[in-house]
Design a protein around this motif. Sequence first.
Motif, PDB file in Angstrom:
ATOM      1  N   GLU A   1      32.175  12.108  -3.490  1.00 41.76           N
ATOM      2  CA  GLU A   1      31.799  11.413  -2.250  1.00 41.76           C
ATOM      3  C   GLU A   1      30.350  10.934  -2.235  1.00 41.76           C
ATOM      4  N   ASP A   2      29.577  11.299  -3.260  1.00 45.86           N
ATOM      5  CA  ASP A   2      28.221  10.761  -3.394  1.00 45.86           C
ATOM      6  C   ASP A   2      28.219   9.391  -4.075  1.00 45.86           C
ATOM      7  N   THR A   3      29.378   8.974  -4.566  1.00 51.29           N
ATOM      8  CA  THR A   3      29.484   7.671  -5.206  1.00 51.29           C
ATOM      9  C   THR A   3      29.118   6.559  -4.223  1.00 51.29           C
ATOM     10  N   ALA A   4      28.166   5.730  -4.615  1.00 50.23           N
ATOM     11  CA  ALA A   4      27.672   4.674  -3.728  1.00 50.23           C
ATOM     12  C   ALA A   4      26.617   3.857  -4.472  1.00 50.23           C
ATOM     13  N   VAL A   5      26.232   2.753  -3.852  1.00 53.35           N
ATOM     14  CA  VAL A   5      25.021   2.053  -4.272  1.00 53.35           C
ATOM     15  C   VAL A   5      23.868   2.656  -3.482  1.00 53.35           C
ATOM     16  N   TYR A   6      22.850   3.074  -4.183  1.00 54.64           N
ATOM     17  CA  TYR A   6      21.687   3.711  -3.565  1.00 54.64           C
ATOM     18  C   TYR A   6      20.525   2.721  -3.492  1.00 54.64           C
ATOM     19  N   TYR A   7      19.931   2.653  -2.304  1.00 55.38           N
ATOM     20  CA  TYR A   7      18.826   1.740  -2.057  1.00 55.38           C
ATOM     21  C   TYR A   7      17.584   2.520  -1.651  1.00 55.38           C
ATOM     22  N   CYS A   8      16.439   2.122  -2.165  1.00 48.77           N
ATOM     23  CA  CYS A   8      15.216   2.672  -1.611  1.00 48.77           C
ATOM     24  C   CYS A   8      14.625   1.646  -0.655  1.00 48.77           C
ATOM     25  N   ALA A   9      13.828   2.148   0.259  1.00 45.63           N
ATOM     26  CA  ALA A   9      13.281   1.302   1.308  1.00 45.63           C
ATOM     27  C   ALA A   9      11.886   1.768   1.677  1.00 45.63           C
ATOM     28  N   ALA A  10      11.063   0.813   2.072  1.00 42.51           N
ATOM     29  CA  ALA A  10       9.687   1.088   2.476  1.00 42.51           C
ATOM     30  C   ALA A  10       9.527   0.896   3.969  1.00 42.51           C
TER      31      ALA A  10
ATOM     32  N   LEU B   1       0.861  -1.182   0.000  1.00 38.60           N
ATOM     33  CA  LEU B   1       0.000   0.000   0.000  1.00 38.60           C
ATOM     34  C   LEU B   1       0.898   1.231   0.000  1.00 38.60           C
ATOM     35  N   PHE B   2       1.405   1.538  -1.165  1.00 38.26           N
ATOM     36  CA  PHE B   2       2.423   2.578  -1.306  1.00 38.26           C
ATOM     37  C   PHE B   2       1.935   3.914  -0.764  1.00 38.26           C
ATOM     38  N   SER B   3       0.702   4.277  -1.046  1.00 35.77           N
ATOM     39  CA  SER B   3       0.208   5.596  -0.667  1.00 35.77           C
ATOM     40  C   SER B   3       0.085   5.773   0.843  1.00 35.77           C
ATOM     41  N   ARG B   4       0.242   4.718   1.613  1.00 36.94           N
ATOM     42  CA  ARG B   4       0.185   4.808   3.072  1.00 36.94           C
ATOM     43  C   ARG B   4       1.564   4.732   3.724  1.00 36.94           C
ATOM     44  N   THR B   5       2.599   4.576   2.903  1.00 32.10           N
ATOM     45  CA  THR B   5       3.900   4.178   3.422  1.00 32.10           C
ATOM     46  C   THR B   5       4.965   5.241   3.215  1.00 32.10           C
ATOM     47  N   ALA B   6       5.645   5.619   4.304  1.00 28.70           N
ATOM     48  CA  ALA B   6       6.820   6.479   4.158  1.00 28.70           C
ATOM     49  C   ALA B   6       7.922   5.705   3.429  1.00 28.70           C
ATOM     50  N   MET B   7       8.727   6.450   2.685  1.00 26.77           N
ATOM     51  CA  MET B   7       9.789   5.842   1.892  1.00 26.77           C
ATOM     52  C   MET B   7      11.119   6.519   2.195  1.00 26.77           C
ATOM     53  N   GLY B   8      12.186   5.777   2.013  1.00 26.15           N
ATOM     54  CA  GLY B   8      13.496   6.343   2.267  1.00 26.15           C
ATOM     55  C   GLY B   8      14.507   5.933   1.211  1.00 26.15           C
ATOM     56  N   TRP B   9      15.566   6.702   1.144  1.00 28.79           N
ATOM     57  CA  TRP B   9      16.735   6.368   0.322  1.00 28.79           C
ATOM     58  C   TRP B   9      17.946   6.269   1.239  1.00 28.79           C
ATOM     59  N   PHE B  10      18.744   5.252   1.009  1.00 22.30           N
ATOM     60  CA  PHE B  10      19.984   5.030   1.740  1.00 22.30           C
ATOM     61  C   PHE B  10      21.080   4.783   0.717  1.00 22.30           C
ATOM     62  N   ARG B  11      22.324   4.825   1.183  1.00 24.67           N
ATOM     63  CA  ARG B  11      23.430   4.522   0.269  1.00 24.67           C
ATOM     64  C   ARG B  11      24.546   3.823   1.021  1.00 24.67           C
ATOM     65  N   GLN B  12      25.360   3.102   0.248  1.00 27.29           N
ATOM     66  CA  GLN B  12      26.441   2.338   0.859  1.00 27.29           C
ATOM     67  C   GLN B  12      27.620   2.280  -0.088  1.00 27.29           C
ATOM     68  N   THR B  13      28.810   2.471   0.472  1.00 31.88           N
ATOM     69  CA  THR B  13      30.048   2.305  -0.268  1.00 31.88           C
ATOM     70  C   THR B  13      30.797   1.113   0.326  1.00 31.88           C
ATOM     71  N   PRO B  14      31.669   0.488  -0.453  1.00 38.32           N
ATOM     72  CA  PRO B  14      32.392  -0.690   0.034  1.00 38.32           C
ATOM     73  C   PRO B  14      33.151  -0.394   1.329  1.00 38.32           C
TER      74      PRO B  14
ATOM     75  N   GLN C   1      17.243   2.624  10.165  1.00 38.84           N
ATOM     76  CA  GLN C   1      17.123   1.603   9.127  1.00 38.84           C
ATOM     77  C   GLN C   1      16.173   0.500   9.566  1.00 38.84           C
ATOM     78  N   ALA C   2      16.127   0.246  10.848  1.00 35.86           N
ATOM     79  CA  ALA C   2      15.237  -0.798  11.366  1.00 35.86           C
ATOM     80  C   ALA C   2      13.764  -0.444  11.179  1.00 35.86           C
ATOM     81  N   ASP C   3      13.473   0.819  10.886  1.00 34.23           N
ATOM     82  CA  ASP C   3      12.089   1.221  10.626  1.00 34.23           C
ATOM     83  C   ASP C   3      11.597   0.718   9.271  1.00 34.23           C
ATOM     84  N   PHE C   4      12.525   0.316   8.421  1.00 31.79           N
ATOM     85  CA  PHE C   4      12.187  -0.062   7.054  1.00 31.79           C
ATOM     86  C   PHE C   4      12.214  -1.576   6.902  1.00 31.79           C
TER      87      PHE C   4
END
Length: 128
Positions: free
Chosen positions: A89-98, A28-41, A112-115
Amino acid sequence: QVQLVESGGGLVQTGGSLRLSCAAFGMLFSRTAMGWFRQTPGKEREFVAAISWNGGSTYFADSVKGRFTISRDNAKNTVYLQMNSLKPEDTAVYYCAADKSEFRTVVSAPYQADFGSWGQGTQVTVSS
């Protein structure tokens, strides 16, 4: 089953822009907050941006504030991350999360545990 599919990553020069998209399925996307995260090696995944369920509030990491914006289109079940003035420094793998919960308003950096659901990630590389 929730599925999040990111797209829009790539290689860009310093100062350039990219827009990431994340299409959501099976939730139910319209009810859900969304986030973006990123990670580098070798580093832990870090918070980038979040948006409340209705788009009414957003929050950004200090490192991207003023350069990145987050938005959503509930009719298309899609969340976006517009990235401007990109730096190496923005170089990373970007992940979206629900978010695990419904109807969350974003007032601070979420944990992160909220997602509960994550995409597969999209690589963003900023060349100097």
